[in-house]
Write a protein that holds these residues in place. Sequence first.
Motif, PDB file in Angstrom:
ATOM      1  N   ARG A  60       0.840  -1.206   0.000  1.00 35.21           N
ATOM      2  CA  ARG A  60       0.000   0.000   0.000  1.00 35.21           C
ATOM      3  C   ARG A  60       0.866   1.243   0.000  1.00 35.21           C
ATOM      4  O   ARG A  60       0.637   2.186  -0.759  1.00 35.21           O
ATOM      5  CB  ARG A  60      -0.939  -0.015   1.217  1.00 35.21           C
ATOM      6  N   GLY A  90      -2.860   2.770  -9.043  1.00 37.58           N
ATOM      7  CA  GLY A  90      -4.271   2.409  -8.943  1.00 37.58           C
ATOM      8  C   GLY A  90      -4.493   0.916  -9.091  1.00 37.58           C
ATOM      9  O   GLY A  90      -5.275   0.311  -8.344  1.00 37.58           O
ATOM     10  N   LEU A  93      -3.369  -0.780  -5.865  1.00 36.02           N
ATOM     11  CA  LEU A  93      -4.288  -0.492  -4.765  1.00 36.02           C
ATOM     12  C   LEU A  93      -5.641  -1.164  -4.959  1.00 36.02           C
ATOM     13  O   LEU A  93      -6.277  -1.579  -3.985  1.00 36.02           O
ATOM     14  CB  LEU A  93      -4.433   1.023  -4.583  1.00 36.02           C
ATOM     15  N   HIS A  94      -6.083  -1.310  -6.207  1.00 36.43           N
ATOM     16  CA  HIS A  94      -7.321  -2.054  -6.484  1.00 36.43           C
ATOM     17  C   HIS A  94      -7.176  -3.504  -6.036  1.00 36.43           C
ATOM     18  O   HIS A  94      -8.110  -4.081  -5.468  1.00 36.43           O
ATOM     19  CB  HIS A  94      -7.686  -1.989  -7.960  1.00 36.43           C
ATOM     20  N   TYR A  97      -7.346  -3.600  -2.298  1.00 35.00           N
ATOM     21  CA  TYR A  97      -8.728  -3.348  -1.877  1.00 35.00           C
ATOM     22  C   TYR A  97      -9.595  -4.590  -2.081  1.00 35.00           C
ATOM     23  O   TYR A  97     -10.404  -4.937  -1.220  1.00 35.00           O
ATOM     24  CB  TYR A  97      -9.291  -2.153  -2.658  1.00 35.00           C
ATOM     25  N   GLY A 106      -6.267   1.227   3.324  1.00 40.66           N
ATOM     26  CA  GLY A 106      -6.234   0.798   1.925  1.00 40.66           C
ATOM     27  C   GLY A 106      -7.229   1.562   1.071  1.00 40.66           C
ATOM     28  O   GLY A 106      -6.918   1.985  -0.049  1.00 40.66           O
ATOM     29  N   ARG A 107      -8.441   1.743   1.595  1.00 43.53           N
ATOM     30  CA  ARG A 107      -9.457   2.501   0.850  1.00 43.53           C
ATOM     31  C   ARG A 107      -9.050   3.958   0.678  1.00 43.53           C
ATOM     32  O   ARG A 107      -9.207   4.529  -0.405  1.00 43.53           O
ATOM     33  CB  ARG A 107     -10.812   2.418   1.543  1.00 43.53           C
ATOM     34  N   LEU A 110      -6.435   4.248  -1.985  1.00 44.65           N
ATOM     35  CA  LEU A 110      -7.030   4.097  -3.316  1.00 44.65           C
ATOM     36  C   LEU A 110      -7.837   5.336  -3.690  1.00 44.65           C
ATOM     37  O   LEU A 110      -7.758   5.816  -4.829  1.00 44.65           O
ATOM     38  CB  LEU A 110      -7.902   2.836  -3.377  1.00 44.65           C
ATOM     39  N   THR A 113      -5.588   8.074  -4.788  1.00 40.34           N
ATOM     40  CA  THR A 113      -5.105   7.785  -6.136  1.00 40.34           C
ATOM     41  C   THR A 113      -6.199   8.032  -7.170  1.00 40.34           C
ATOM     42  O   THR A 113      -5.936   8.595  -8.246  1.00 40.34           O
ATOM     43  CB  THR A 113      -4.578   6.339  -6.199  1.00 40.34           C
ATOM     44  N   LEU A 114      -7.427   7.642  -6.860  1.00 38.55           N
ATOM     45  CA  LEU A 114      -8.544   7.898  -7.778  1.00 38.55           C
ATOM     46  C   LEU A 114      -8.759   9.396  -7.973  1.00 38.55           C
ATOM     47  O   LEU A 114      -9.060   9.840  -9.084  1.00 38.55           O
ATOM     48  CB  LEU A 114      -9.826   7.229  -7.266  1.00 38.55           C
TER      49      LEU A 114
END
Length: 194
Positions: A60, A90, A93-94, A97, A106-107, A110, A113-114
């Motif tokens: 992560r 991404g 991290l996906h 997740y 973790g969320r 992400l 990053t999103l």
Amino acid sequence: VGQDRNNRAWQGELTNLEQERLRVLARGMPAEKALPRLTAVHAQLQAMLALDPKNASWARREALARARMGGALRATGQVQAAQKEIGKAGAALHQLYARNPSSLSGRLALIETLLLQATLQHEQKDFISLMMTCKQAYGMIKEESASTMNHQILDPWVRVNACLQNDEAVQLAASRLKQIGYREQSYVHFISTR
């Protein structure tokens, strides 16, 4: 750490602290100056992850370092390199997740990053992808956002809802952030330029 160079856990924590320090410092320095430092931290985290590829926490942190490096690349005008780094971050991290959707850290990584990806999409006027990206981030934190006073959730919640043009949700979350005295520099800039 200096006494026990073989202790990877301490090395990982020290590198992560440097990453967080740079996150704060980078807000007030030109991206050209921050980029080499972000790249060095990413390289350290990448080397550590290579030693223990199943370590989800290190994975992560490495992906988040890559995303932040991508953000600095974007700020220096290196859009294609930024897209590549943010895309790789991404994807990593996906995967994390998908393995553990209940991990708040973790969320949040992400979602950060999103939001970087959404910034690129906005700059490229790719509004369909932008809305899909923001809806994805929205779905990841909507449950916690209803009554929380946690700035780690409320800050991205404001940004995601601004992206989706949900002005009422932006105002409610911004009001809660104001109640707790949240004044993080990039958030204040973001909210003042809306």
